[in-house]
Design a protein around this motif. Structure first.
Motif, short mmCIF file in Angstrom:
data_model
loop_
_atom_site.label_atom_id
_atom_site.label_comp_id
_atom_site.label_asym_id
_atom_site.label_seq_id
_atom_site.Cartn_x
_atom_site.Cartn_y
_atom_site.Cartn_z
N THR A 47 36.00 19.61 63.82
CA THR A 47 37.56 19.50 63.81
C THR A 47 38.00 21.07 63.88
OG1 THR A 47 37.56 19.51 61.59
CG2 THR A 47 37.78 17.43 62.47
N MET A 48 37.22 21.95 63.34
CA MET A 48 37.53 23.36 63.53
C MET A 48 37.54 23.74 64.88
SD MET A 48 35.97 24.78 60.02
CE MET A 48 36.37 26.74 60.38
N ILE A 49 36.51 23.30 65.74
CA ILE A 49 36.20 23.68 67.16
C ILE A 49 37.41 23.10 67.88
CG2 ILE A 49 34.91 23.43 69.00
CD1 ILE A 49 32.48 23.62 67.14
N GLU A 50 37.71 21.91 67.79
CA GLU A 50 38.60 20.90 68.59
C GLU A 50 39.84 21.63 68.57
OE1 GLU A 50 37.82 17.04 67.71
OE2 GLU A 50 35.83 16.90 68.83
N LYS A 51 40.24 21.60 67.17
CA LYS A 51 41.85 22.24 66.80
C LYS A 51 42.09 23.50 67.49
CE LYS A 51 44.76 23.33 63.00
NZ LYS A 51 44.86 23.24 61.32
N THR A 52 41.35 24.45 67.92
CA THR A 52 41.55 25.69 68.34
C THR A 52 40.95 25.68 69.66
OG1 THR A 52 39.72 26.68 67.42
CG2 THR A 52 41.64 26.94 66.17
N GLN A 53 40.27 24.73 70.25
CA GLN A 53 39.58 24.72 71.49
C GLN A 53 38.65 25.91 71.52
OE1 GLN A 53 42.68 24.29 74.81
NE2 GLN A 53 41.70 22.24 74.98
N SER A 54 38.03 26.16 70.38
CA SER A 54 37.02 27.14 70.35
C SER A 54 35.61 26.57 70.82
CB SER A 54 36.72 27.98 68.99
OG SER A 54 38.22 28.39 68.71
N TYR A 55 35.35 25.93 72.04
CA TYR A 55 34.20 25.43 72.35
C TYR A 55 33.15 26.59 72.67
CZ TYR A 55 36.98 21.38 72.68
OH TYR A 55 37.88 20.27 72.49
#
Length: 276
Positions: free
Chosen positions: A209-217
């Motif tokens: 969720t942390m990655i998806e929330k900020t689109q920090s893929y």
């Protein structure tokens, strides 16, 4: 009710909401994702393997959004990163995206010994050290040992600070891993007040969720990025798809020693993954 068969052979009920979430992460709209998930649930046989479901999801996603072809599964993308320094730097970038002030890892002096930590992070007045655990296979489980080690380090660093040996006042620890956590590890971390971020834990702020929330893929989310390329990018401090998509391609190519044409190709695919 239909069931799916996981990689380890266990069965669980088919969850259309998981299918919808995967489709949404590929840029598919909510209504379309719900329709596709229903079609897949209706068409698959009972006991279908999760890998087969994922192949169906990707095929249907590409049919309605061609850019989905440029995206790799997130858990696999995380596993493709090297443990050191790629995943460690990725975690530092991710924490910064979520409001932490993060310093690169260093060696801190405890009362009884020195401890090398992967990062020091500060937010809301609390200073913590970060330990990063990476598994190539996302099917591995992160167990109890990391929590027990972190607990011992916290005590030694706090005693070291009180004695004047450690210059940093440490309030706690945060363990970040790319896999699920064992139940024992969760119980111990909760009991000892140790922060833990795993693939799906805790529910409100886990790695996914942390990655998806900020689109920090991670940059490896872009399909076709070879390990030799991701290694060079990481050496130049580029570990996320956003950095490639919206960074200066010429500078990235120079710093990473990669042909500009290759960087432009990756950047175009990264933008296709990130933008609706």
């Amino acid at each position: 009710m239909k069931h799916v068969t996981k990689v380890d052979g266990t069965r669980q009920p088919f969850d259309p909401l998981k299918v919808q979430r995967t489709l949404r992460n590929m840029g598919i709209g909510a209504e379309e994702a719900e329709r596709i998930a229903g079609d897949i649930e209706e068409s698959v046989p009972d006991g279908v393997r999760t890998a087969a479901v994922l192949r169906m999801i990707r095929a249907r996603a590409r049919a309605v959004r061609p850019a989905a072809a440029h995206r790799t599964n997130l858990r696999r993308a995380l596993g493709l990163l090297r443990s050191k320094p790629d995943f460690e730097e990725f975690v530092r970038v991710l924490l910064r995206e979520h409001g932490y002030r993060v310093e690169t890892g260093c060696i801190l002096a405890g009362l009884c010994g020195e401890h090398e930590v992967d990062a020091i992070a500060e937010r809301d007045g609390a200073t913590i050290f970060v330990e990063v655990k990476h598994h190539v296979s996302h099917h591995r489980v992160t167990g109890l040992d990391e929590g027990r080690i972190a607990r011992a380090i916290i005590e030694d660093l706090q005693e070291g600070f009180r004695s004047g040996r450690c210059t940093v006042s440490i309030d706690g620890a945060l363990i970040v891993c790319n896999t699920k956590l064992s139940e024992h590890a969760k119980r111990y971390a909760t009991c000892r007040g140790i922060g833990h971020i795993g693939w799906d834990y805790p529910e409100d702020q886990n790695l996914r969720t942390m990655i998806e929330k900020t689109q920090s893929y991670p940059v490896t989310i872009v399909a076709g990025v070879r390990s030799s390329i991701s290694t060079r990018l990481a050496a130049a401090g580029v570990v996320t798809a956003k950095q490639v998509a919206y960074g200066d391609a010429a500078t990235i190519a120079h710093d990473a020693g990669i042909p500009l044409k290759e960087v432009l190709l990756i950047a175009g695919r990264a933008r296709a993954v990130l933008e609706p």
